[in-house]
Design a protein around this motif. Sequence first.
Motif, short mmCIF file in Angstrom:
data_model
loop_
_atom_site.label_atom_id
_atom_site.label_comp_id
_atom_site.label_asym_id
_atom_site.label_seq_id
_atom_site.Cartn_x
_atom_site.Cartn_y
_atom_site.Cartn_z
N THR A 1 139.86 40.18 11.99
CA THR A 1 139.04 40.67 10.89
C THR A 1 138.81 42.16 11.08
N LYS A 2 138.97 42.93 10.02
CA LYS A 2 138.73 44.37 10.08
C LYS A 2 137.24 44.63 10.17
N ALA B 1 139.89 46.02 14.64
CA ALA B 1 140.03 44.62 14.24
C ALA B 1 139.56 43.74 15.39
N ARG C 1 128.80 34.09 3.66
CA ARG C 1 129.91 33.65 4.51
C ARG C 1 129.66 32.24 5.01
N ALA D 1 139.03 39.49 16.81
CA ALA D 1 139.30 38.05 16.68
C ALA D 1 138.82 37.35 17.93
N TYR E 1 131.32 31.35 10.99
CA TYR E 1 131.78 32.37 11.93
C TYR E 1 132.59 31.73 13.06
N ALA F 1 129.54 41.39 8.51
CA ALA F 1 130.29 41.74 9.72
C ALA F 1 129.43 41.67 10.97
N PRO G 1 144.59 42.42 9.16
CA PRO G 1 143.26 41.82 9.30
C PRO G 1 142.56 41.62 7.98
N THR G 2 141.71 40.59 7.93
CA THR G 2 140.92 40.29 6.74
C THR G 2 139.85 41.35 6.52
N ASN G 3 139.70 41.80 5.30
CA ASN G 3 138.68 42.79 4.97
C ASN G 3 137.33 42.11 4.70
N ILE G 4 136.26 42.86 4.94
CA ILE G 4 134.91 42.37 4.70
C ILE G 4 134.22 43.29 3.69
#
Length: 313
Positions: free
Chosen positions: A28-29, A12, A310, A14, A313, A77, A167-170
């Motif tokens: 974020t993952k 993860a 997205r 950040a 960022y 990502a 964490p947020t998945n992508i």
Amino acid sequence: MARAQGARAQMALAFETTYGTPPASGFTKMPFASTTLGAEQPLQTSELLGYGRDPQAPIKDAVTADGNVVVPIDAEAFGFWLKAAFGAPTTTGADAPYTHEFRSGSWALPSFSVETAMPEVPRFAMYAGCMVDSLNWQMARSGLLTATASIVAQGEAIATTSAAGSPTNIALKRFGHFNGAITRNGLSIGNVVSADLTYANNLDRIETIRADGKIDGADPSIAALTGNVVVRFADQTLVTQAINGDACELEFSYTLPTGESLTLTAHAVYLPRPRIEISGPQGVQATFDWQAASDPVVGRMCTVTLTNDREDY
């Protein structure tokens, strides 16, 4: 007893507000293939005499935290690694798709925290004060497309529970070698066998005297964009440029059928004069180890453009 397995590992990331301080949320993952990111603290052997042949206890040395992370080059990502390497992008688009433009030469590079997790042990390693020293990838005809991010961190903190929360998945949309293209001054280069490119921030570690043995930070110095292009020798275009000492624009790009794209444009590329060898009956190849420099018209060395869904960022 549960044993650690790479297949269950997680990562993860950040971005930090304060260098060396992991944020409380916003992780974020991140997809990754492998990592050598870790901290080590060597021992200094005792030099003292007068205690016989057996040495005295060793002394701990300074902590070094760094390593590489191999990540897929994907449509979303990978933007996190580009932000870490180049700084925050300029984003345009009122609605999806959005275009994120990363520019070389920024003196203000963001720091970030990375947590690697092995839940079955459990072991959660938080690396704070991370900065990208270099970003490298290769272009080829086939295989899996990945990039290697070389990271300098301030230190490592080990815990039995995660500090990254949930964490947020992508959604992963990978680019492949099949989606790649290389152009020179806007025209496709034929007969390219492979290409390699590396963007380096050449970080200068601030190694001050501290009680914890960590660094105080890492400052970017003169950046570099280098690589090589291996081509089947079919014409004199690149050789002529090398001999004349002229600059050209090289563009390395990937485009998915769904519209997502990634383009790195080196605005002023200089080629060395290569050795042309005839090593056998097969085709003759030439390798050009190129270097990029700041373009006086554009005002920078390179631009990376990422188009995806997205918003920022």
